[in-house]
Design a protein around this motif. Structure first.
Motif, PDB file in Angstrom:
ATOM      1  N   SER A 144       9.220   1.228   2.889  1.00 34.62           N
ATOM      2  CA  SER A 144       8.844  -0.116   2.434  1.00 34.62           C
ATOM      3  C   SER A 144       7.445  -0.155   1.832  1.00 34.62           C
ATOM      4  O   SER A 144       7.156  -0.993   0.975  1.00 34.62           O
ATOM      5  CB  SER A 144       8.949  -1.117   3.586  1.00 34.62           C
ATOM      6  N   SER A 145       6.581   0.759   2.239  1.00 33.33           N
ATOM      7  CA  SER A 145       5.232   0.811   1.669  1.00 33.33           C
ATOM      8  C   SER A 145       5.165   1.759   0.470  1.00 33.33           C
ATOM      9  O   SER A 145       4.126   1.851  -0.185  1.00 33.33           O
ATOM     10  CB  SER A 145       4.213   1.243   2.725  1.00 33.33           C
ATOM     11  N   MET A 146       6.258   2.474   0.177  1.00 32.61           N
ATOM     12  CA  MET A 146       6.307   3.386  -0.963  1.00 32.61           C
ATOM     13  C   MET A 146       7.057   2.771  -2.146  1.00 32.61           C
ATOM     14  O   MET A 146       6.908   3.220  -3.277  1.00 32.61           O
ATOM     15  CB  MET A 146       7.021   4.693  -0.563  1.00 32.61           C
ATOM     16  N   PHE A 147       7.889   1.775  -1.850  1.00 26.17           N
ATOM     17  CA  PHE A 147       8.693   1.125  -2.880  1.00 26.17           C
ATOM     18  C   PHE A 147       7.784   0.347  -3.830  1.00 26.17           C
ATOM     19  O   PHE A 147       6.665  -0.025  -3.475  1.00 26.17           O
ATOM     20  CB  PHE A 147       9.692   0.186  -2.200  1.00 26.17           C
ATOM     21  N   ILE A 148       8.265   0.098  -5.047  1.00 28.94           N
ATOM     22  CA  ILE A 148       7.501  -0.688  -6.023  1.00 28.94           C
ATOM     23  C   ILE A 148       8.326  -1.919  -6.395  1.00 28.94           C
ATOM     24  O   ILE A 148       9.428  -1.775  -6.924  1.00 28.94           O
ATOM     25  CB  ILE A 148       7.164   0.133  -7.278  1.00 28.94           C
ATOM     26  N   PRO A 149       7.814  -3.130  -6.112  1.00 27.30           N
ATOM     27  CA  PRO A 149       6.559  -3.401  -5.418  1.00 27.30           C
ATOM     28  C   PRO A 149       6.680  -3.115  -3.912  1.00 27.30           C
ATOM     29  O   PRO A 149       7.782  -3.130  -3.382  1.00 27.30           O
ATOM     30  CB  PRO A 149       6.351  -4.900  -5.670  1.00 27.30           C
ATOM     31  N   LYS A 150       5.550  -2.855  -3.292  1.00 32.53           N
ATOM     32  CA  LYS A 150       5.549  -2.623  -1.846  1.00 32.53           C
ATOM     33  C   LYS A 150       6.083  -3.868  -1.135  1.00 32.53           C
ATOM     34  O   LYS A 150       5.713  -4.993  -1.468  1.00 32.53           O
ATOM     35  CB  LYS A 150       4.140  -2.287  -1.372  1.00 32.53           C
ATOM     36  N   LEU A 151       6.952  -3.636  -0.156  1.00 33.12           N
ATOM     37  CA  LEU A 151       7.689  -4.743   0.444  1.00 33.12           C
ATOM     38  C   LEU A 151       6.871  -5.536   1.457  1.00 33.12           C
ATOM     39  O   LEU A 151       6.286  -4.969   2.387  1.00 33.12           O
ATOM     40  CB  LEU A 151       8.936  -4.225   1.160  1.00 33.12           C
ATOM     41  N   THR A 152       6.887  -6.841   1.291  1.00 36.25           N
ATOM     42  CA  THR A 152       6.548  -7.733   2.396  1.00 36.25           C
ATOM     43  C   THR A 152       7.752  -7.729   3.323  1.00 36.25           C
ATOM     44  O   THR A 152       8.901  -7.822   2.877  1.00 36.25           O
ATOM     45  CB  THR A 152       6.271  -9.160   1.887  1.00 36.25           C
ATOM     46  N   THR A 153       7.502  -7.620   4.625  1.00 35.63           N
ATOM     47  CA  THR A 153       8.634  -7.435   5.539  1.00 35.63           C
ATOM     48  C   THR A 153       8.265  -7.840   6.958  1.00 35.63           C
ATOM     49  O   THR A 153       7.093  -8.020   7.289  1.00 35.63           O
ATOM     50  CB  THR A 153       9.094  -5.963   5.509  1.00 35.63           C
ATOM     51  N   ILE A 154       9.286  -7.988   7.779  1.00 38.78           N
ATOM     52  CA  ILE A 154       9.109  -8.158   9.218  1.00 38.78           C
ATOM     53  C   ILE A 154       9.200  -6.779   9.852  1.00 38.78           C
ATOM     54  O   ILE A 154      10.215  -6.088   9.714  1.00 38.78           O
ATOM     55  CB  ILE A 154      10.185  -9.086   9.813  1.00 38.78           C
ATOM     56  N   ALA A 155       8.141  -6.375  10.521  1.00 37.36           N
ATOM     57  CA  ALA A 155       8.102  -5.043  11.125  1.00 37.36           C
ATOM     58  C   ALA A 155       8.704  -5.075  12.524  1.00 37.36           C
ATOM     59  O   ALA A 155       8.276  -5.853  13.378  1.00 37.36           O
ATOM     60  CB  ALA A 155       6.663  -4.542  11.186  1.00 37.36           C
ATOM     61  N   GLN A 156       9.704  -4.244  12.712  1.00 37.60           N
ATOM     62  CA  GLN A 156      10.169  -3.950  14.064  1.00 37.60           C
ATOM     63  C   GLN A 156       9.411  -2.717  14.570  1.00 37.60           C
ATOM     64  O   GLN A 156       9.137  -1.808  13.784  1.00 37.60           O
ATOM     65  CB  GLN A 156      11.656  -3.625  14.073  1.00 37.60           C
ATOM     66  N   PRO A 157       9.129  -2.634  15.871  1.00 38.44           N
ATOM     67  CA  PRO A 157       8.508  -1.414  16.409  1.00 38.44           C
ATOM     68  C   PRO A 157       9.584  -0.342  16.604  1.00 38.44           C
ATOM     69  O   PRO A 157       9.999  -0.056  17.727  1.00 38.44           O
ATOM     70  CB  PRO A 157       7.916  -1.888  17.733  1.00 38.44           C
TER      71      PRO A 157
END
Length: 334
Positions: A280-293
């Motif tokens: 998700s941080s490598m995709f373009i555009p970098k994704l805004t997301t809900i992070a699960q642990p």
């Protein structure tokens, strides 16, 4: 010749039973003897025989993991966490990929029973009654990860899917978006799909945007299915300025569809995902997301199963772990 437990006992000047206790319950042995045993183990490079150990303790020191899709990056994080916990707790790990196929899953439970695994972690799938009955019939203790059961009192660890989805949609609303759609999981084969949809509905209802509730399409867990769902969504509702996707892979499929239609993200449409996969941080555009642990969920599932195996119960039956909103590049103010 490979050193034996007898060699360790002789070098440490203790009994064989003392060596065994140091290997399996070190706190039950006084420090001076424990140190001598560990020094002998180090010098001899002794490795305990797991098969013999299993015969003594009537345990295989092996856990099983049932996952629905080994190609999904989400499960890579769960596996990594569970594997690390198993190393710490002294277990081996067996992994079976079910492809959400009932007959295959039931056959894997039989395989685990034949291999005499001590317990099973059942990941991210619906616990149908036949699964429950098979596991209970085989007398295999099990816990759920990224899942829960409304029918049975089974230990579980997951995030609050409804609250996490609510937070995602509320974030889009706070950015000023009023035309919001959703791409969700098919509810008939998803444990997290319904509560994430409920979070979507609650956020819209509280903000007086009920007209958006029907603006949703559903997909079957994969990028290409989300791409098709995005096509259907924007064909029916071209006015949308934001989309909540219940998985990062769905968000990537949606953004790819929009890019192919020359629709800018986030310039014209904001997209938010769910999971915070490594990609998700490598995709373009970098994704805004809900992070699960994700890693922690796998780790905690193994710990919870170990607790069940060693004490016969767990202190917290249904455990919720915290989610977090990660704001990146795929969303912007309306």
């Amino acid at each position: 010749m490979k050193p034996t437990i007898r060699d360790v006992a002789r070098m440490a000047e203790v009994s064989i039973s003392t060596v065994s206790r140091v290997m399996n319950a070190p706190n039950s042995v006084v420090e001076s003897k424990r140190n001598r045993v560990m020094e002998a183990v180090e010098r001899l490079r002794y490795q305990p025989n797991s098969f013999a150990r299993g015969l003594i303790y009537k345990k295989s020191f092996t856990l099983g993991l049932l996952i629905p899709d080994i190609e999904n990056l989400y499960f890579a994080g769960v596996i990594r966490g569970m594997q690390d916990a198993c190393i710490k707790l002294g277990y081996s790990l067996m992994i079976c990929n079910t492809d959400r196929d009932k007959e295959r899953l039931l056959s894997y439970i039989d395989n685990f029973h034949e291999k005499q695994v001590d317990g099973i972690v059942f990941a991210s799938d619906v616990l149908y009654p036949e699964y429950h009955d098979k596991l209970v019939g085989c007398r295999i203790p099990f816990v759920l990860v990224s899942s829960h059961s409304d029918e049975f009192d089974i230990p579980s660890v997951e995030v609050d899917d409804e609250e996490a989805a609510y937070d995602a949609v509320k974030f889009l609303i706070d950015l000023g978006h009023k035309d919001i759609g959703m791409i969700g999981f098919n509810h008939d084969n998803s444990v997290s799909g319904p509560p994430r949809y409920e979070g979507f509905v609650r956020a819209l209802t509280e903000s007086g945007l009920q007209q958006n509730i029907m603006k949703s399409k559903y997909a079957s867990h994969r990028f290409e299915h989300a791409y098709q769902a995005a096509h259907e969504l924007f064909t029916d509702y071209p006015e949308l300025t934001a989309v909540f996707c219940v998985a990062d892979e769905f968000a990537m499929g949606t953004i790819s569809y929009l890019k192919d239609r020359n629709i800018l993200v986030p310039g014209q449409v904001s997209v938010i995902g769910f999971d915070n996969l490594r990609m998700s941080s490598m995709f373009i555009p970098k994704l805004t997301t809900i992070a699960q642990p994700i890693y922690e969920l796998g780790y905690r599932a193994a710990e919870k199963l170990h607790e069940l195996l060693t004490t016969g119960e767990v202190q917290v039956l249904n455990e919720k772990m915290e989610h977090k909103l990660i704001v990146r590049e795929s969303t912007r103010e309306k």
